[in-house]
Structures are given as C-alpha cells and as structure tokens.
Design a protein around this motif. Structure first.
Motif, PDB file in Angstrom:
ATOM      1  N   VAL A  67       0.865  -1.183   0.000  1.00 43.34           N
ATOM      2  CA  VAL A  67       0.000   0.000   0.000  1.00 43.34           C
ATOM      3  C   VAL A  67       0.896   1.226   0.000  1.00 43.34           C
ATOM      4  CG1 VAL A  67      -1.875   1.229   1.155  1.00 43.34           C
ATOM      5  CG2 VAL A  67      -1.690  -1.253   1.391  1.00 43.34           C
ATOM      6  N   TRP A 104       0.786   5.385   0.026  1.00 40.91           N
ATOM      7  CA  TRP A 104       0.006   6.612   0.147  1.00 40.91           C
ATOM      8  C   TRP A 104       0.834   7.768  -0.372  1.00 40.91           C
ATOM      9  CZ3 TRP A 104      -0.240   3.288   4.678  1.00 40.91           C
ATOM     10  CH2 TRP A 104      -1.501   2.712   4.889  1.00 40.91           C
ATOM     11  N   LYS A 123      -4.861   5.715   5.198  1.00 39.33           N
ATOM     12  CA  LYS A 123      -6.237   5.718   4.716  1.00 39.33           C
ATOM     13  C   LYS A 123      -6.620   4.274   4.371  1.00 39.33           C
ATOM     14  CE  LYS A 123      -7.131  10.111   4.903  1.00 39.33           C
ATOM     15  NZ  LYS A 123      -6.208  10.286   6.036  1.00 39.33           N
ATOM     16  N   PHE A 124      -7.860   3.931   4.699  1.00 39.20           N
ATOM     17  CA  PHE A 124      -8.332   2.556   4.497  1.00 39.20           C
ATOM     18  C   PHE A 124      -9.745   2.594   3.943  1.00 39.20           C
ATOM     19  CE2 PHE A 124      -5.521   2.948   8.085  1.00 39.20           C
ATOM     20  CZ  PHE A 124      -4.577   1.972   7.869  1.00 39.20           C
ATOM     21  N   ASP A 125     -10.108   1.548   3.229  1.00 37.02           N
ATOM     22  CA  ASP A 125     -11.458   1.483   2.688  1.00 37.02           C
ATOM     23  C   ASP A 125     -11.786   0.029   2.351  1.00 37.02           C
ATOM     24  OD1 ASP A 125     -13.561   3.590   1.483  1.00 37.02           O
ATOM     25  OD2 ASP A 125     -13.518   1.793   0.212  1.00 37.02           O
ATOM     26  N   THR A 164     -13.136  -1.175  -0.138  1.00 40.98           N
ATOM     27  CA  THR A 164     -12.933  -1.508  -1.548  1.00 40.98           C
ATOM     28  C   THR A 164     -11.451  -1.556  -1.924  1.00 40.98           C
ATOM     29  OG1 THR A 164     -12.921   0.788  -2.296  1.00 40.98           O
ATOM     30  CG2 THR A 164     -15.074  -0.278  -2.129  1.00 40.98           C
ATOM     31  N   SER A 165     -10.588  -1.200  -0.978  1.00 44.36           N
ATOM     32  CA  SER A 165      -9.171  -1.014  -1.291  1.00 44.36           C
ATOM     33  C   SER A 165      -8.329  -2.169  -0.754  1.00 44.36           C
ATOM     34  CB  SER A 165      -8.708   0.303  -0.665  1.00 44.36           C
ATOM     35  OG  SER A 165      -7.320   0.470  -0.819  1.00 44.36           O
ATOM     36  N   PRO A 166      -7.729  -2.968  -1.645  1.00 40.31           N
ATOM     37  CA  PRO A 166      -6.941  -4.125  -1.198  1.00 40.31           C
ATOM     38  C   PRO A 166      -5.775  -3.706  -0.304  1.00 40.31           C
ATOM     39  CG  PRO A 166      -7.337  -4.227  -3.556  1.00 40.31           C
ATOM     40  CD  PRO A 166      -7.775  -2.875  -3.103  1.00 40.31           C
ATOM     41  N   ASN A 217     -10.414   1.420  -7.384  1.00 45.04           N
ATOM     42  CA  ASN A 217     -11.260   1.119  -6.242  1.00 45.04           C
ATOM     43  C   ASN A 217     -12.077   2.336  -5.826  1.00 45.04           C
ATOM     44  OD1 ASN A 217      -9.829  -1.435  -6.161  1.00 45.04           O
ATOM     45  ND2 ASN A 217      -8.135  -0.285  -5.250  1.00 45.04           N
ATOM     46  N   PRO A 218     -13.387   2.179  -5.815  1.00 41.52           N
ATOM     47  CA  PRO A 218     -14.263   3.331  -5.518  1.00 41.52           C
ATOM     48  C   PRO A 218     -14.328   3.639  -4.025  1.00 41.52           C
ATOM     49  CG  PRO A 218     -15.596   1.384  -5.897  1.00 41.52           C
ATOM     50  CD  PRO A 218     -14.159   0.960  -6.081  1.00 41.52           C
ATOM     51  N   VAL A 219     -13.227   4.158  -3.475  1.00 39.64           N
ATOM     52  CA  VAL A 219     -13.190   4.420  -2.039  1.00 39.64           C
ATOM     53  C   VAL A 219     -14.076   5.598  -1.665  1.00 39.64           C
ATOM     54  CG1 VAL A 219     -10.875   3.465  -1.737  1.00 39.64           C
ATOM     55  CG2 VAL A 219     -11.136   5.885  -2.290  1.00 39.64           C
ATOM     56  N   ASN A 236      -7.778   5.903  -6.100  1.00 43.94           N
ATOM     57  CA  ASN A 236      -7.172   4.693  -5.523  1.00 43.94           C
ATOM     58  C   ASN A 236      -7.213   3.573  -6.550  1.00 43.94           C
ATOM     59  OD1 ASN A 236      -7.630   1.975  -4.314  1.00 43.94           O
ATOM     60  ND2 ASN A 236      -7.223   3.024  -2.396  1.00 43.94           N
ATOM     61  N   SER A 271      -5.292  -0.426  -7.756  1.00 47.80           N
ATOM     62  CA  SER A 271      -4.447  -1.569  -7.414  1.00 47.80           C
ATOM     63  C   SER A 271      -3.924  -2.207  -8.690  1.00 47.80           C
ATOM     64  CB  SER A 271      -5.248  -2.612  -6.628  1.00 47.80           C
ATOM     65  OG  SER A 271      -5.711  -2.054  -5.427  1.00 47.80           O
ATOM     66  N   THR A 311       0.133  -7.436  -5.236  1.00 47.39           N
ATOM     67  CA  THR A 311      -0.813  -6.380  -5.597  1.00 47.39           C
ATOM     68  C   THR A 311      -0.448  -5.117  -4.835  1.00 47.39           C
ATOM     69  OG1 THR A 311      -2.563  -7.958  -6.050  1.00 47.39           O
ATOM     70  CG2 THR A 311      -3.234  -5.690  -5.596  1.00 47.39           C
ATOM     71  N   LYS A 312      -0.205  -4.060  -5.576  1.00 48.58           N
ATOM     72  CA  LYS A 312       0.093  -2.772  -4.928  1.00 48.58           C
ATOM     73  C   LYS A 312      -1.097  -1.824  -5.069  1.00 48.58           C
ATOM     74  CE  LYS A 312       4.090  -0.586  -5.014  1.00 48.58           C
ATOM     75  NZ  LYS A 312       5.257   0.012  -5.674  1.00 48.58           N
ATOM     76  N   THR A 313      -1.472  -1.227  -3.956  1.00 48.58           N
ATOM     77  CA  THR A 313      -2.570  -0.257  -3.949  1.00 48.58           C
ATOM     78  C   THR A 313      -2.002   1.135  -3.687  1.00 48.58           C
ATOM     79  OG1 THR A 313      -4.081  -1.938  -3.115  1.00 48.58           O
ATOM     80  CG2 THR A 313      -4.734   0.357  -2.821  1.00 48.58           C
ATOM     81  N   THR A 314      -2.373   2.083  -4.527  1.00 53.32           N
ATOM     82  CA  THR A 314      -1.863   3.452  -4.396  1.00 53.32           C
ATOM     83  C   THR A 314      -3.021   4.420  -4.142  1.00 53.32           C
ATOM     84  OG1 THR A 314      -0.114   2.886  -5.966  1.00 53.32           O
ATOM     85  CG2 THR A 314      -0.453   5.225  -5.535  1.00 53.32           C
ATOM     86  N   TRP A 315      -2.809   5.301  -3.205  1.00 54.51           N
ATOM     87  CA  TRP A 315      -3.810   6.322  -2.857  1.00 54.51           C
ATOM     88  C   TRP A 315      -3.265   7.702  -3.186  1.00 54.51           C
ATOM     89  CZ3 TRP A 315      -8.286   5.741   0.571  1.00 54.51           C
ATOM     90  CH2 TRP A 315      -8.481   4.454   1.072  1.00 54.51           C
TER      91      TRP A 315
END
Lengths: 508, 317
Positions: A460, A462, A468-470, A472-474, B154-156, B162, B164, B300-304
C-alpha cells in the motif's frame, strides 16, 4: 566571491512558528459509559450459543487506561476449539453451503446494518477495552467495520464476475486470528469476506481486546445467523495454536506479528490449509523538499501517532530531504507538543493508552535501545496519567539506517527520523528492510510521485496522504509483511477455490 | 583395447589436412552442456558433473552437477537483472518472449532429436516442441494484458483516487517439472518472466539436455543477462537452497511429493517466501497455460492519492 557565498547560505524558512503557547485548555468532554453494556463474564460463542469453556478457566480483560477489570473472559482449550470447528463444519455442510448466494448476502447486509445501529456502544467498548481515543473508534474503527460487511455482502451473489475464466467455490471452515490494535475492524476484515464467499468461521480475537468481538457475537445472534456459521472463541496464544493445528480447517487467516506468522507458516506446512498472513511493517514515510510541508507534517503525525502507533502500516521511518530537514523537524516538535494524551473516552484526546503492559515494556525497550545506539531523543512535554499504560509521543533524530529502531517494528508512538539527498538514495534506503507493507510519499511533483510509488516494494502506498483505508481497497504486504490481500475484489481470492472454466482436454 | 584402437584408426588425415572417413560414420562432435548464469555459459564452480543415462543405457552427456554456490551466483545475477527487466515496457517483454518462440521454431529438429535421445517417442517429442513454441507465443501475448485483467480502480469513500495493480514478486527459484523436460520448463518459466520476475531454474534431473539447449536459444533472443538462469544437477541436493535463500521471493515446485512440499513450506518461513506448488497440472493440456500462472507470481500494490476540490464548479461540470 563574497556575494556568491551569501547566496549559498541556507535560506531561512519564512513560515512562522504557530503559537500554541497560549493558556487555551480544553474542558473535559468524556463520552458517557452508560450507553455501553458489558457483561461481568463472557463464555465462548459456539454453534449460536454461549458455551462454558471445557477448560473451566477465565481470564480478565482490563481497561489499559486505568487498569480496572472490565470483564472475565472464557479461555478456550483444544477441546473447545474442537467443538467450535465441529459446529462450523456442520453449519457449512448442512446449511451455509447450500444457501442461495443472494440469501447469504442478505444475512451479511443485516450484520452491517445492525452494527451501524449499535455503533455508539461498540465505539465506547472498543475504547474501554483497547485504550484507543473515542474519536478514532467512533469515526474510524466502527464505521469502517460496518462498511466492510456492507461491501462484502454485495459480493456474495456476484462471484462469477470476479475472476475471468474461473469458476469459484468456497473452501469450507476458516480459522481466523486477529490482533488487538483494531479489534472489531479486524474481525470485520476477516468475517465479512469469508461469509460472502460461502465459508463458515471460527474467529479468535486477541486476549487483551476480546470485548467487541463478543459484542459482535451477540449481534450475530440477534441477526438470526444460522448457528455455527460464525463461532467466536477467546484465549491467548495456545488457543490460536490449537485453531491453526486443527485438522478440519481449510483456511487460516492471521493478522499479527511476523514472528507468529512464521510459526503459523511452519505449522501449516504439509497440510492443504490455504493461508493468508498480514504481518508486521516498518514503513518509510518520505518527505521531499517540494512537498506542502504543513500538510506533510500532519501526515507524519497521523502516520505514526494514529492509534498510539499500534498500526502495522504505521509510518515509523521518516525520511526527510536534507534541505528541509530542519524545518520539518522543528514543525514536528511543535506539533507533538499540541497532541492531547489522556483519557481514551474524552472526545478531545489525540493519543490514548498503550494497549497492554507488555506492549508498553516493548516500547520502552526500544526507546532505551534507540538512546543506547546514539540517536537523539525528543519527547513531548505532556504529563501522563498516573494509572494505566502510557507513552509520550517520541521522536528520534540522527537515526542510522542500521539502527534497530529504524529496522524493527516498535508498534508504538515512536518515530525514527532519517534524512536523504536524492530520489535514488531514498528509494534504496526505504526498500532496505525485510518488510514491505506500506509506504508514504510527499511531493508536489506528479511524475516524481509515480516514480516513487512504483519503486516502493510495498503493498500500500500513500501519496500526499497516509493511513487511509477502505473496504474496496486491497490491503496487504510484500516480502516479510505477509501475503494475500484483504479488501476489495482481491480480498475474495484467499477464501475461494478457483477452477478452470475451460475443460481440461488434451490439445490436438 | 583392440576395439578402441580400431575405432581410432577409422579416422585418418588426408593430404590436404581435412578429416576423411574411412568407414561410413563421421565422428560426432559432442556438445558440452554448460549451465547458464547471467547470460554466460559456465561450468559449475564445483567442477563436478554427472552422466544421465537413457533407457537404452546410453550416457547422454556430461552434465554439470551444480552446487549451492552456483545457485547463489545465479540469485545475484537474477537480483541485479530484476530492476531492469521489471521496468521494461510490457510490450518489449512480449517481443522478447515472441523472439524466443521464433528462435525455438527454427531449431525444432534439434529439440525433437534431443527429446528422442531422452526416451521420448518421435510423435510425442514433435508434439512437445510445437506446444512449447505455442506456449511462448501465448505468454508473449499476455505480457501487456494481464495487468488489465488483474488491476482495479477502487471506488473508495472520500476524495481519493485509488487503484491496485499487479507487480512482479521479484526473484523466483523454480524447480522445473521432471516430466516434459522442455514444455514443462517453459510452462513455468514463461509466466514468471512475462510478469517481470527474474528466475533461476533447475532443469529436469534425468532429462536435462533440452533445458541447456533452450538456454542457447534464449541467449539469441535479446533476453537480458540474468533474467533467466538455468542450472542442472541433483534435485535432492539443491532443493533446500532454492527454498532457503533469503534473497529469493518465491519458489515454484511441480512434483506431487508431500514430504518435499512440507519441507519447502517450512523453509519458506525464513523470509515469508511465496511457495507455489503445481503438483497436479497436465502441462500438455489447456490447463497448463493461464494468466493465473502469471498472477501467482505477482504482488498487488494499492496506491492512494487525494483529489482536491478546487473552485466553485460543484456538480456543474
């Protein structure tokens, strides 16, 4: 020549120190305890009923803010674990597996709704049992937990669309072990996707924070979920070990320390148990000179002091670009002076109690180590309550990359501060850790954001925000921070068996 | 002794210095099967070799009996190649995999002959080689597509963008299937490198020849050094190093062997290595290829990033 020298003198920052030294104080604003009911004793929630433990033993759960006992909790032994797994197996085979997916979904929606209705009570209990500020449990933990159920409820009858070319099938019984830092939220992260994908569950909350999971059991009972679909058993490490080793479990999901995660990995070797691990972290939070510094400082504070730093993805290693290091450090010192440390139930509190005596000892050990290793310590001058477990917000300056406080997870409000000059240097330093859960980047330059976020070996990232967390967010790690994802479409995969839609015919 | 002398004398040197056969047969030039590390064909540092034998009792060749040190050298090569390979344009990775298929296609006969020497019937050998070429083309095509299959936006809640995306796990150690010495190896290698990983492969112990010949075709396919490293040797001796090495991110094992699987998983705890078992895959079928083989070796990388609402436009845009 002289002129030139003048030009290379460090430019003085034109930001003024914010004036926090007024006599402004906050009146106490405590949340009332009366809207929360805590039973004096909790048994095990097995097969839809409250069941006395075979062990006959109970342990106390206390309020870490004042060390008062909140309730007595049953300690499950191997026989209790066996009962719970049998109940989950029975519910899976006889009922849950056969239930139409959309009905399954409706049960989960119902849990989400009831959790919203009871959110105030759950928030109070979460803060009482775990020590976290009520502002966080009220505005983050409980709503996020409810949202998580709501999100996964909708997936139950849509699994055919999740993985192209694959047919999905549930696994069976899932054994789930969760930590004490976000007790109800972690329960939701585990239970919601497991139920949506058609599995049944045996969940073990952490021994210092079992209350909200047990309140969730009450709620599940009220929601009329078929008996045995969710079983909640309490206990410490031995209970967890019995759950991991039980032969009739198809799936283990664990969130906790890397050390225990590795033990679990060894324990499931040679079995067909599917495994997800969400383990420790030592995230780099990187501040470039072109970052909006005041926003970045807020992000650093949130990154390390959110939930007393009891966060696996906490931004516990701060990398500041040298040119702005002095400014950022000064702002940080100013800012931690304003943090209100104290009663978790007070709505003005920023930093609550450390979760347990044991954790406080760990934090103190690392603070001592940091000093011994030659780093410079800076603490907030706040006063700490006399009873309970507390730690001042702490900064360490001049930390070496090799220092243990820059390498190991402290899991407390302690920030290690390091500096860097170039992008490549900080990429190398940030990735130089066995962990890979999260990272933060602060810069105004879009192309630099994408270079940095791509090169961070972390699950993750940021950018210009943090923690931040959600639903829908892996979420999940690289390297020794574990494997598998929780949240989003990716969070379904660990609970499903995927088989080919294409027939396995031999090609001509 | 007598016989040897006769054989030796069956060759003589003619007046103009060219070899001339007295009998019908020309003396065969035997190939030295060297291992492939960092784009170089090397002998094992250990100096050891073994001689796999086919069903007819013929010694196939002197094959390197690799050591732990060879494996470690290969990991160093794979790690240094990772940054470059994983950040190459996906299209370019696809073109290199396609080039591999082209090179293989041109050397089909050689592979068929090698397989036949290793006890595979002619029909089966031909089929295996054709399937191998096709499998490379299959994965060449996936190089710039799997990301779109496995990525999400991702619909946060809240004002954030956001997303992935899959990213390669890193350095992968692979024990190639013992059966299907060519097709099996390519079926586990191709998804690893298509996804941007670099790898160290251990060839089939009893049938190692094709793996080294494959390395020669890879070498001529614009594949950067270190992306694929191929070792030969004893599985039982090397396997634990494949799973123990602290700079290896994932290990692939393809045999249906519960005891070894248990050992591998226990070792994987050292650095939380991803341990992937393909113990029930029929590589000659459709089951043997899928983008999910690529995904198995991805993180899997998630970016915000925040989205700032500036101005007074409101809903009117």
């Amino acid at each position: 020549m002289k002129k030139k020298q003048k030009n290379i003198l460090p430019r003085k920052s034109n930001t003024l120190k914010l004036s926090f030294d007024t006599s402004w104080t906050y009146a106490p604003a405590p949340e009332s305890r009366t809207s929360a009911t805590i039973q004096p004793r909790y048994d095990l929630f097995i097969n839809g009923k409250w069941t006395k433990p075979e062990s006959g033993k109970y342990f106390e759960t206390i309020n870490p803010a004042n060390e008062e006992t909140l309730s007595e909790i049953a300690e499950a032994n191997a026989a209790d674990v066996n009962k719970a797994v049998a109940a989950a197996r029975n519910a899976y085979e006889k009922y849950w597996k056969k239930l139409p997916a959309k009905e399954r979904g409706k049960y989960i929606f119902r849990i989400a709704r009831m959790m919203q209705e009871k959110s105030r009570e759950l928030a109070i209990i979460e803060s009482l049992d775990g020590g976290k500020p009520i502002r966080e449990s009220r505005d983050f933990d409980i709503p996020e937990a409810a949202n998580h159920f709501f999100y996964y409820a909708g997936w139950a009858d849509k699994l055919d669309y999740a993985f192209p070319g694959k047919k999905t099938a549930s696994l069976g019984v899932a054994g789930q072990i969760i930590p004490w830092n976000f007790p109800l939220l972690m329960a939701a992260w585990k239970i919601a996707p497991a139920l949506a994908t058609g599995n049944t569950v045996v969940l073990k909350p952490a021994e210092t924070t079992p209350l909200t999971a047990l309140k969730l059991a009450e709620l599940i009972q009220e929601a009329d979920l078929p008996p045995g679909v969710v079983n909640i058993i309490t206990g410490a490490g031995e209970t967890g070990a019995a759950l991991v080793q039980h032969p009739d479990i198809n799936k283990i999901a664990f969130t906790g320390s890397t050390e225990v995660g590795k033990m679990i990995l060894r324990a499931v070797a040679g079995t067909n148990k599917k495994l997800t691990l969400e383990l420790g972290g030592k995230a780099a939070n990187i501040i470039f000179e072109d970052a909006p510094l005041d926003q970045a400082v807020e992000g650093i504070i949130n990154g390390i002091f959110f939930n007393q730093g009891h966060v696996c993805c906490a931004g516990s290693r701060l990398y500041i670009q040298e040119s702005v290091a002095n400014t950022v450090i000064r702002k940080l010192k100013d800012r931690i002076e304003t943090l209100i440390v104290g009663d978790p139930l007070d709505k003005n509190t920023d930093i609550g109690a450390i979760n347990s005596k044991k954790q406080l000892e760990t934090i103190h050990y690392y603070i001592k180590t940091g000093i011994q290793e030659g780093a410079e310590i800076y603490e907030s001058s706040c006063r700490l309550p006399s009873k309970g477990f507390w730690c001042k917000p702490t900064l360490f300056l001049n930390v070496a990359q090799s220092s243990r406080i820059a390498q190991e997870e402290i899991f407390g409000p302690v920030l290690a501060i390091l500096t860097f000059r170039t992008d490549d240097e900080v990429i190398e330093k940030a990735n130089n850790t066995p962990y890979g859960l999260s990272a933060g980047v602060w810069t105004d330059k879009g192309s630099r954001i994408f270079n940095m976020t791509r090169k961070m070996r972390a699950g993750v990232v940021w950018a210009n925000t943090y923690n931040k967390f959600d639903p829908t967010s892996p979420f999940g790690g690289y390297k020794e921070s574990g494997f598998g994802r929780e949240g989003g479409l990716h969070g379904l995969m660990p609970y499903l068996h995927l088989s080919n839609l294409i027939p396995n015919s031999t090609r001509k | 002794m007598e016989k040897t002398t006769v054989k030796k004398s069956s060759l003589s040197v003619s007046e103009n210095g060219l070899e001339r056969k007295k009998g019908k047969k020309r003396l065969e030039v035997l190939k030295t099967y060297k291992i492939y590390i960092n784009g170089q064909f090397l002998r094992t540092e250990s100096g050891r070799y073994y001689q796999p034998v086919n069903a007819a009792g013929e010694k196939l060749a002197n094959v390197c009996l690799c050591s732990r040190k060879d494996f470690r050298d290969a990991v160093v090569a794979a790690r240094s190649a990772f940054g470059g390979w994983s950040s190459r344009p996906a299209l370019n990775r696809g073109q290199i995999l396609y080039r591999m298929a082209e090179m293989l296609e041109g050397r089909k006969a050689q592979f068929v002959e090698e397989l036949q020497r290793q006890d595979v019937s002619k029909t089966k050998a031909e089929k295996e080689v054709l399937l191998t070429v096709d499998r490379l083309i299959y994965y060449a095509g996936w190089c710039d597509k799997y990301q779109q299959i496995f990525s999400t936006v991702n619909p946060v809640s809240g004002s954030y963008f956001n997303f992935s995306v899959p990213e390669p796990t890193g350095v992968v150690s692979i024990i190639a299937p013992q059966d299907y010495p060519l097709l099996g190896l390519v079926s586990v290698m191709a998804p690893a490198i298509a996804g941007g990983n670099t790898c160290i492969l251990l060839a089939s112990e009893k049938k190692p020849l094709c793996a080294i010949t494959l390395a020669e075709t890879l070498h001529a396919s614009d594949l950067p050094p270190g992306v694929v490293n191929i070792l030969t040797g004893k599985l039982s001796e090397l396997i634990k190093w494949f799973a123990e090495h602290m700079d290896v991110n994932a290990t692939v094992f393809c045999e249906n062997d519960v005891e070894t699987q248990k050992m591998l998983k226990e070792k994987s705890a050292l650095n939380v290595k991803r341990m992937i078992f393909y113990d029930n895959i029929k590589w000659e079928t459709e089951q043997g290829q899928s983008p999910y083989f690529i995904f198995d070796l991805q993180e899997t990388k998630t970016t915000w990033h925040p989205i700032e609402n500036i101005g007074f436009g409101g809903g009117a845009y």
